[in-house]
Enzyme design. Structure first.
Site, short mmCIF file in Angstrom:
data_model
loop_
_atom_site.label_atom_id
_atom_site.label_comp_id
_atom_site.label_asym_id
_atom_site.label_seq_id
_atom_site.Cartn_x
_atom_site.Cartn_y
_atom_site.Cartn_z
N ASN A 170 23.61 -31.09 37.45
CA ASN A 170 22.79 -32.30 37.29
C ASN A 170 21.54 -32.27 38.17
O ASN A 170 20.46 -32.62 37.73
CB ASN A 170 23.63 -33.55 37.58
N THR A 205 -20.89 -49.33 15.49
CA THR A 205 -19.71 -50.18 15.72
C THR A 205 -19.24 -50.54 14.32
O THR A 205 -20.08 -50.65 13.41
CB THR A 205 -20.04 -51.46 16.52
N SER A 240 -10.29 -23.91 -0.08
CA SER A 240 -9.33 -24.49 -1.01
C SER A 240 -8.88 -23.41 -1.98
O SER A 240 -9.65 -22.52 -2.33
CB SER A 240 -10.01 -25.63 -1.78
N LYS A 278 -15.18 -25.43 -1.53
CA LYS A 278 -14.72 -26.19 -0.38
C LYS A 278 -14.77 -25.44 0.94
O LYS A 278 -14.47 -24.27 1.01
CB LYS A 278 -13.27 -26.67 -0.60
N ASN A 329 -13.27 -26.83 4.51
CA ASN A 329 -12.62 -28.02 5.08
C ASN A 329 -12.46 -27.92 6.59
O ASN A 329 -12.17 -26.84 7.12
CB ASN A 329 -11.24 -28.20 4.45
N GLU A 349 -8.64 -31.68 11.64
CA GLU A 349 -7.64 -32.54 11.00
C GLU A 349 -6.25 -32.31 11.57
O GLU A 349 -5.49 -33.24 11.79
CB GLU A 349 -7.61 -32.28 9.49
N GLN A 384 20.14 -34.24 28.05
CA GLN A 384 19.84 -32.89 27.60
C GLN A 384 18.75 -32.92 26.51
O GLN A 384 18.09 -31.92 26.26
CB GLN A 384 21.12 -32.24 27.06
N1 ARG Z 1 22.45 -28.55 29.81
C1 ARG Z 1 22.49 -29.75 30.59
C2 ARG Z 1 21.21 -30.56 30.40
O1 ARG Z 1 20.29 -30.00 29.92
C3 ARG Z 1 22.63 -29.42 32.04
C4 ARG Z 1 23.30 -30.47 32.85
C5 ARG Z 1 24.68 -30.63 32.37
N2 ARG Z 1 25.50 -31.40 33.22
C6 ARG Z 1 26.69 -31.82 32.84
N3 ARG Z 1 27.37 -32.47 33.70
N4 ARG Z 1 27.14 -31.61 31.64
O2 ARG Z 1 21.12 -31.72 30.73
#
Ligand code: ARG
Length: 456
Positions: free
Chosen positions: A109, A154, A276, A282, A284, A289, A321
């Site tokens: 984490n 404008t 085109s 054409k 373009n 775009e 994730q």
């Molecule tokens: N692959 C996970 C993500 O991108 C990494 C963290 C995962 N953590 C967990 N406790 N499952 O967030």
């Protein structure tokens, strides 16, 4: 065997394996992940959680993996889920059981939060360079067109005469603000979450600051829950990217309009136009775009991540994730757009005559006629009313304000004198607007000078 497999009696269902694994896209973070692990390992060694010798073996192993990935010699495994566990697994395979100590005092984490910050930081730096190049090109174009008269609009109706330089310098101001927003985003993202652990920090005596400094951070995050669950930095980046795309899109929209047969203000280079498959004549403005179109993707990336984050309880949730693909998509899109817009601008031809012709028609000097009267003591509102009637009269006759004779003007009001025609000449209308921010060539030249300073 999963790195987290201890408490499980059954293997992951094959469908789930595919569903939850992120290695297909988060492998893009391999370098950040490895450098983060190197800093973590070195720090574990220097605080004595592991021996210096163990730390060095890990660091060498990690650097060798980095080289192998860069050389294209590593196959990632979907079973190892994500980039973090793929690298950890590779390390242990290569250096043996000591590799299993790398994750001490760390969680995926805080690791993933770290990786994404490092990744975005370097992509922000890359984006800044591309944006600076674009601004530089716009400044050069502006310098060449200080006296290229054109109509300002404008409501898409002709309003007042300006210059092409003045018009392009409006975009320079927008892009300079975007640059500023990028720098600001970078400043706020540059704190290290490493040490936040899964969500409650760790009991190991980690030196968070040491790892942070090695990775180029200005400091460390101050709350472990926030450290693992904050994605503000990614949202700020996406918001900044969205605003920048909006600016690019508005500019491209104008290029599209200006390159029409009706306007002919600019001619796109063949290299930045396409044809085109059926209509042989054409040419373009597809590039402009497509940039306009790609703006939608980047807004989508921002809205997608905002939506992912909005209901999440603290701290980490797997929903997060879903942050990466949005960020990657936005990074790829804005960089490609910046890369292609700059030479498209550089190669387009500005048709000065068509612009000057446009600046003349459509009573763009009507305000100046009213101002002329106001300067001679007529209350502006009265002058406005009177000029409105003169415009009506001239448009019925199919002539411009400057084509009406002095005697006819004097028949309307005795305040009109010979100097009137100088005052409503298109060039004069522009040159006289010397007010700060105005279109006079000298004011715009000063704006260019100040904006160039903003670039450094
Ligand atoms: N692959 C996970 C993500 O991108 C990494 C963290 C995962 N953590 C967990 N406790 N499952 O967030």
């Amino acid at each position: 065997m999963k790195l987290w497999g201890g408490r499980f009696e059954k293997t992951t269902d094959a469908l789930v394996e595919d569903f939850h694994s992120s290695i297909s896209f988060d492998q893009r973070l391999y370098k950040q992940d490895i450098l983060g692990s190197v800093a973590h390992a070195r720090m574990l060694g220097s605080v004595g959680v592991i021996s210096e010798e163990e730390a060095n073996r890990m660091i060498n192993g990690l650097m060798a993996i980095l080289e192998d990935i860069q050389a294209g010699n590593v196959e990632f495994e979907i079973g190892a889920e994500d980039i973090h566990m793929n690298i950890e697994k590779l390390l242990t395979e290569r250096i043996g059981p000591v590799g299993k100590k790398l994750h001490t005092g760390r969680s995926r984490n805080d690791q993933v939060a770290l990786d994404l910050r490092l990744y975005l930081r370097s992509e922000i730096d890359e984006t800044k360079i591309l944006l600076e190049e674009l601004v530089n090109t716009l400044l050069n174009i502006s310098e060449e067109h200080l006296e290229t008269w054109m109509p300002g609009y404008t409501h898409m109706q002709k309003a007042q005469p300006i210059t092409f330089a003045h018009h392009m310098m409006a975009y320079v101001q927008m892009f300079l603000r975007d640059l500023d927003r990028l720098k600001d985003t970078r400043k706020r993202l540059n704190t290290s979450p490493l040490g936040s652990g899964a969500m409650a920090g760790t009991t190991f005596p980690l030196d968070r600051m040491q790892a942070a400094l090695e990775l180029g951070f200005d400091g460390v995050t101050l709350n472990s829950l926030d450290g693992v669950s904050d994605r503000d930095f990614a949202l700020e980046f996406l918001a900044t990217a969205s605003i920048m795309m909006m600016h690019l899109s508005r500019m491209c929209e104008e290029l599209v309009i200006w390159s029409t047969g009706e306007f002919q203000f600019i001619t796109m280079d063949d290299g930045y136009s396409t044809g085109s498959s059926i209509m042989p004549q054409k040419k373009n403005p597809d590039v402009a775009e497509l940039v306009r179109g790609k703006t939608g993707r980047v807004y989508g990336d921002l809205v997608a991540l905002l939506t992912v984050m909005k209901g999440l309880p603290l701290a980490y949730n797997k929903d997060m994730q879903e942050d990466k693909e949005q960020v990657f998509d936005a990074v790829d899109t804005i960089q490609k757009c910046l890369l292609v817009v700059e030479p498209m601008l550089k190669t387009m031809v500005v048709n000065r005559e068509a612009m000057a012709r446009g600046a003349k028609g459509g009573f763009t000097n009507a305000t100046d006629l009213a101002d002329y009267m106001a300067k001679k003591g007529v209350p502006f509102r009265e002058a406005h009313e009177l000029v409105g009637r003169i415009v009506l009269h001239c448009s019925k006759k199919g002539i411009g304000l400057e084509d009406m004779g002095l005697s006819e003007y004097q028949g309307i009001s005795p305040i009109f004198e010979e100097d009137l025609f100088g005052a409503i000449g298109i060039e004069h209308c522009v040159r006289a607007r010397k007010i700060t921010g105005g279109p006079s060539p000298e004011t715009v030249a000063e704006g260019i000078r100040v904006s160039r300073e903003g670039l450094v």
